[in-house]
Scaffold this motif. Structure first.
Motif, PDB file in Angstrom:
ATOM      1  N   GLY A  89      23.902  65.337  18.679  1.00 53.54           N
ATOM      2  CA  GLY A  89      24.283  66.572  19.359  1.00 53.54           C
ATOM      3  C   GLY A  89      23.186  67.168  20.215  1.00 53.54           C
ATOM      4  N   ILE A  90      21.948  66.744  19.995  1.00 55.77           N
ATOM      5  CA  ILE A  90      20.823  67.316  20.746  1.00 55.77           C
ATOM      6  C   ILE A  90      20.924  67.064  22.254  1.00 55.77           C
ATOM      7  CG2 ILE A  90      18.319  67.109  21.075  1.00 55.77           C
ATOM      8  CD1 ILE A  90      18.074  67.019  18.039  1.00 55.77           C
ATOM      9  N   PRO A  91      21.313  65.868  22.731  1.00 54.37           N
ATOM     10  CA  PRO A  91      21.419  65.705  24.188  1.00 54.37           C
ATOM     11  C   PRO A  91      22.409  66.666  24.834  1.00 54.37           C
ATOM     12  CG  PRO A  91      21.457  63.569  23.120  1.00 54.37           C
ATOM     13  CD  PRO A  91      21.509  64.586  22.041  1.00 54.37           C
ATOM     14  N   THR A  92      23.515  66.944  24.161  1.00 47.74           N
ATOM     15  CA  THR A  92      24.476  67.888  24.719  1.00 47.74           C
ATOM     16  C   THR A  92      23.874  69.286  24.781  1.00 47.74           C
ATOM     17  OG1 THR A  92      26.321  66.601  23.881  1.00 47.74           O
ATOM     18  CG2 THR A  92      26.771  68.875  24.460  1.00 47.74           C
ATOM     19  N   ALA A  93      23.181  69.686  23.724  1.00 49.84           N
ATOM     20  CA  ALA A  93      22.590  71.024  23.692  1.00 49.84           C
ATOM     21  C   ALA A  93      21.557  71.198  24.798  1.00 49.84           C
ATOM     22  CB  ALA A  93      21.958  71.277  22.330  1.00 49.84           C
ATOM     23  N   ILE A  94      20.665  70.255  24.928  1.00 50.66           N
ATOM     24  CA  ILE A  94      19.591  70.383  25.924  1.00 50.66           C
ATOM     25  C   ILE A  94      20.161  70.281  27.339  1.00 50.66           C
ATOM     26  CG2 ILE A  94      17.504  69.279  26.794  1.00 50.66           C
ATOM     27  CD1 ILE A  94      16.799  68.634  23.893  1.00 50.66           C
ATOM     28  N   SER A  95      21.134  69.399  27.549  1.00 57.99           N
ATOM     29  CA  SER A  95      21.672  69.254  28.904  1.00 57.99           C
ATOM     30  C   SER A  95      22.482  70.472  29.328  1.00 57.99           C
ATOM     31  CB  SER A  95      22.524  67.990  29.002  1.00 57.99           C
ATOM     32  OG  SER A  95      23.667  68.107  28.179  1.00 57.99           O
ATOM     33  N   THR A  96      23.185  71.119  28.384  1.00 58.76           N
ATOM     34  CA  THR A  96      23.928  72.322  28.775  1.00 58.76           C
ATOM     35  C   THR A  96      22.986  73.477  29.066  1.00 58.76           C
ATOM     36  OG1 THR A  96      24.267  72.804  26.427  1.00 58.76           O
ATOM     37  CG2 THR A  96      26.064  71.736  27.600  1.00 58.76           C
ATOM     38  N   ILE A  97      21.886  73.554  28.347  1.00 56.54           N
ATOM     39  CA  ILE A  97      20.896  74.589  28.663  1.00 56.54           C
ATOM     40  C   ILE A  97      20.320  74.335  30.057  1.00 56.54           C
ATOM     41  CG2 ILE A  97      18.613  75.479  28.052  1.00 56.54           C
ATOM     42  CD1 ILE A  97      19.428  75.039  25.107  1.00 56.54           C
ATOM     43  N   GLY A  98      19.997  73.078  30.346  1.00 54.02           N
ATOM     44  CA  GLY A  98      19.483  72.732  31.670  1.00 54.02           C
ATOM     45  C   GLY A  98      20.491  73.007  32.775  1.00 54.02           C
ATOM     46  N   ALA A  99      21.755  72.709  32.509  1.00 56.91           N
ATOM     47  CA  ALA A  99      22.787  72.976  33.508  1.00 56.91           C
ATOM     48  C   ALA A  99      22.946  74.469  33.740  1.00 56.91           C
ATOM     49  CB  ALA A  99      24.120  72.366  33.066  1.00 56.91           C
ATOM     50  N   GLY A 100      22.861  75.247  32.674  1.00 55.56           N
ATOM     51  CA  GLY A 100      22.948  76.701  32.833  1.00 55.56           C
ATOM     52  C   GLY A 100      21.788  77.250  33.646  1.00 55.56           C
ATOM     53  N   ILE A 101      20.597  76.714  33.405  1.00 52.44           N
ATOM     54  CA  ILE A 101      19.427  77.154  34.179  1.00 52.44           C
ATOM     55  C   ILE A 101      19.582  76.747  35.644  1.00 52.44           C
ATOM     56  CG2 ILE A 101      16.952  76.747  34.476  1.00 52.44           C
ATOM     57  CD1 ILE A 101      16.775  76.558  31.407  1.00 52.44           C
ATOM     58  N   ALA A 102      20.197  75.605  35.902  1.00 51.18           N
ATOM     59  CA  ALA A 102      20.355  75.135  37.281  1.00 51.18           C
ATOM     60  C   ALA A 102      21.463  75.873  38.016  1.00 51.18           C
ATOM     61  CB  ALA A 102      20.640  73.635  37.280  1.00 51.18           C
ATOM     62  N   VAL A 103      22.555  76.165  37.331  1.00 51.49           N
ATOM     63  CA  VAL A 103      23.714  76.753  38.008  1.00 51.49           C
ATOM     64  C   VAL A 103      23.436  78.188  38.449  1.00 51.49           C
ATOM     65  CG1 VAL A 103      26.076  77.549  37.591  1.00 51.49           C
ATOM     66  CG2 VAL A 103      25.435  75.241  37.015  1.00 51.49           C
ATOM     67  N   GLY A 104      22.632  78.922  37.712  1.00 52.64           N
ATOM     68  CA  GLY A 104      22.361  80.319  38.062  1.00 52.64           C
ATOM     69  C   GLY A 104      21.792  80.482  39.461  1.00 52.64           C
ATOM     70  N   PRO A 105      20.633  79.906  39.752  1.00 58.61           N
ATOM     71  CA  PRO A 105      20.077  80.057  41.109  1.00 58.61           C
ATOM     72  C   PRO A 105      20.915  79.376  42.186  1.00 58.61           C
ATOM     73  CG  PRO A 105      18.391  79.316  39.585  1.00 58.61           C
ATOM     74  CD  PRO A 105      19.676  79.274  38.846  1.00 58.61           C
ATOM     75  N   ILE A 106      21.515  78.239  41.848  1.00 53.95           N
ATOM     76  CA  ILE A 106      22.333  77.548  42.848  1.00 53.95           C
ATOM     77  C   ILE A 106      23.557  78.384  43.190  1.00 53.95           C
ATOM     78  CG2 ILE A 106      23.773  75.518  43.251  1.00 53.95           C
ATOM     79  CD1 ILE A 106      21.747  73.914  41.640  1.00 53.95           C
ATOM     80  N   GLY A 107      24.170  78.995  42.183  1.00 50.46           N
ATOM     81  CA  GLY A 107      25.334  79.848  42.438  1.00 50.46           C
ATOM     82  C   GLY A 107      24.978  81.052  43.283  1.00 50.46           C
ATOM     83  N   GLY A 138      24.835  64.718  29.470  1.00 50.51           N
ATOM     84  CA  GLY A 138      24.428  64.919  28.076  1.00 50.51           C
ATOM     85  C   GLY A 138      25.584  64.720  27.118  1.00 50.51           C
ATOM     86  N   LEU A 139      26.776  65.175  27.504  1.00 53.22           N
ATOM     87  CA  LEU A 139      27.955  64.982  26.657  1.00 53.22           C
ATOM     88  C   LEU A 139      28.292  63.498  26.531  1.00 53.22           C
ATOM     89  CD1 LEU A 139      30.295  66.307  25.105  1.00 53.22           C
ATOM     90  CD2 LEU A 139      31.552  66.320  27.247  1.00 53.22           C
ATOM     91  N   VAL A 140      28.186  62.755  27.616  1.00 60.22           N
ATOM     92  CA  VAL A 140      28.467  61.314  27.567  1.00 60.22           C
ATOM     93  C   VAL A 140      27.464  60.607  26.659  1.00 60.22           C
ATOM     94  CG1 VAL A 140      28.450  59.202  28.965  1.00 60.22           C
ATOM     95  CG2 VAL A 140      29.634  61.228  29.782  1.00 60.22           C
ATOM     96  N   VAL A 141      26.191  60.971  26.754  1.00 54.05           N
ATOM     97  CA  VAL A 141      25.175  60.364  25.891  1.00 54.05           C
ATOM     98  C   VAL A 141      25.471  60.677  24.429  1.00 54.05           C
ATOM     99  CG1 VAL A 141      22.723  60.480  25.262  1.00 54.05           C
ATOM    100  CG2 VAL A 141      23.386  60.263  27.645  1.00 54.05           C
ATOM    101  N   SER A 142      25.871  61.910  24.136  1.00 54.04           N
ATOM    102  CA  SER A 142      26.205  62.265  22.754  1.00 54.04           C
ATOM    103  C   SER A 142      27.405  61.476  22.250  1.00 54.04           C
ATOM    104  CB  SER A 142      26.493  63.763  22.648  1.00 54.04           C
ATOM    105  OG  SER A 142      25.315  64.496  22.834  1.00 54.04           O
ATOM    106  N   ILE A 143      28.411  61.299  23.091  1.00 57.43           N
ATOM    107  CA  ILE A 143      29.580  60.520  22.677  1.00 57.43           C
ATOM    108  C   ILE A 143      29.189  59.075  22.406  1.00 57.43           C
ATOM    109  CG2 ILE A 143      31.786  59.592  23.498  1.00 57.43           C
ATOM    110  CD1 ILE A 143      32.227  62.300  24.891  1.00 57.43           C
TER     111      ILE A 143
END
Length: 149
Positions: A89-107, A138-143
């Motif tokens: 589950g760790i790859p999903t957790a870290i990748s979603t945090i990274g995606a959230g950090i990326a989407v904020g400024p890009i949005g 990250g979700l694909v890696v976790s699966i």
């Protein structure tokens, strides 16, 4: 436990109605600001308190349910299996945090770009999609890791 759900529902409805009044009647909200601030604080405290109550009562119900499930010969999970599941589950957790950090400024940047040039909407959506792709990777890696367990 149903009274806690009703309390949370009333608190949320109160917050929504207060927000609507503040949005739709700005002049009235200037006069009633002294009344709305304590009301909003009270509603938030009631909502958070009801959530904590649900957590405590739900935890007791869950613990009581696991005792009855243990009697029906549920398989035990070893320490290694538990750590493997957490590791998957760790790859999903870290990748979603990274995606959230990326989407904020890009949005924010894409909204600024769209207000200046509306024809850039397609490009900015592509950039947002690329940032969200981080979470999907990250979700694909976790699966894939869970399939190996």
């Amino acid at each position: 436990m149903y009274w806690l759900v009703a309390l949370m529902t009333l608190a949320i409805l109160g917050l929504i109605l207060t927000g609507l009044v503040l949005e739709l009647r700005p002049r009235a909200s200037a006069r009633l600001r002294d009344w709305f601030r304590p009301a909003l604080g009270t509603q938030l405290v009631v909502f958070v308190g009801a959530q904590l109550g649900l957590l405590v009562l739900g935890l007791n119900d869950a613990l009581a349910a696991t005792e009855t499930l243990a009697e029906t010969a549920a398989p035990e999970i070893s320490l290694g299996m538990g750590l493997a599941i957490i590791g998957a589950g760790i790859p999903t957790a870290i990748s979603t945090i990274g995606a959230g950090i990326a989407v904020g400024p890009i949005g924010a940047a894409s909204l600024a770009a769209i207000t200046e040039k509306p024809e850039n909407l397609g490009r900015t959506l592509i950039y947002l999609g690329l940032a969200e792709g981080i979470a999907i990777y990250g979700l694909v890696v976790s699966i894939l890791l869970i399939n190996k367990i």
